[in-house]
Design an enzyme around this catalytic site. Structure first.
Site, PDB file in Angstrom:
ATOM      1  N   GLU A  71      -5.659  -1.757  -4.404  1.00  0.00           N
ATOM      2  CA  GLU A  71      -7.152  -1.747  -3.211  1.00  0.00           C
ATOM      3  C   GLU A  71      -6.137  -1.075  -2.059  1.00  0.00           C
ATOM      4  O   GLU A  71      -5.617  -0.811  -1.887  1.00  0.00           O
ATOM      5  CB  GLU A  71      -8.269  -3.305  -3.144  1.00  0.00           C
ATOM      6  N   HIS A  78       0.669  -1.238  -0.035  1.00  0.00           N
ATOM      7  CA  HIS A  78       0.190   0.043   0.001  1.00  0.00           C
ATOM      8  C   HIS A  78       0.823   1.314  -0.351  1.00  0.00           C
ATOM      9  O   HIS A  78       0.174   2.163   0.256  1.00  0.00           O
ATOM     10  CB  HIS A  78      -0.910  -0.068   1.259  1.00  0.00           C
TER      11      HIS A  78
END
Length: 166
Positions: free
Chosen positions: A103, A78
């Protein structure tokens, strides 16, 4: 175990892979992780060790299957840098009609991602002919709301299209 410090104490590695296995009932699920203690094999799930920040490890992983992927979901570190490296490394391993999803993108990275995508389209002009992209903001659709509820989606076209229609 090397777990996300924000995860509940009962969390064990592979939870999202198991969820995707249940969702895609006729698919094989392959995961990548950097930690040895996250490696496991179950029915229709296999994990591989690779570092998101090292393109050669990602390429070795993808080439080991001798196929193109239907769906690639990046639920990795991330962080902008390694996530972008993974995108530009694995995008060509997506088969026509396939989808690549990043995501849990933090809202604060939105402008940086848009800048990177602009740079990518200038450095790789044919990308506009091969892929459609969408930024999906899920913050108002989820409870509780948090800053990482964004997705970036790439769709690889089945055939060459006119990029000006997007």
């Amino acid at each position: 175990m090397n777990l996300d410090p924000n995860s509940p104490p009962a969390t064990k590695p592979g939870g999202s892979l198991r969820m995707w296995k249940d969702f895609f009932r006729y698919s094989n699920i392959f995961g990548i992780d950097i930690a040895d203690d996250c490696m496991f094999t179950e029915e229709r799930i296999k994990t591989f060790k690779a570092n998101q920040a090292k393109p050669n490890e990602l390429i070795d992983f993808a080439k080991s299957f001798n196929l193109k992927f239907d769906i690639i979901i990046d639920d990795g570190v991330h962080l902008l840098g390694p996530t972008y490296i993974t995108l530009v490394t694995l995008l060509d391993f997506l088969q026509p009609g396939g989808i690549y999803i990043i995501e849990d993108i933090w809202q604060e990275y939105r402008e940086a991602w848009l800048d990177l995508l602009q740079h990518l389209s200038m450095a790789w002009p044919e990308a506009k002919e091969k892929y459609s992209t969408a930024w999906i903001d899920l913050r108002n659709m989820t409870k509780p709301w948090n800053e990482s509820q964004n997705l970036l989606l790439f769709y690889k076209h089945d055939e060459k299209i006119d990029p000006t229609i997007f």
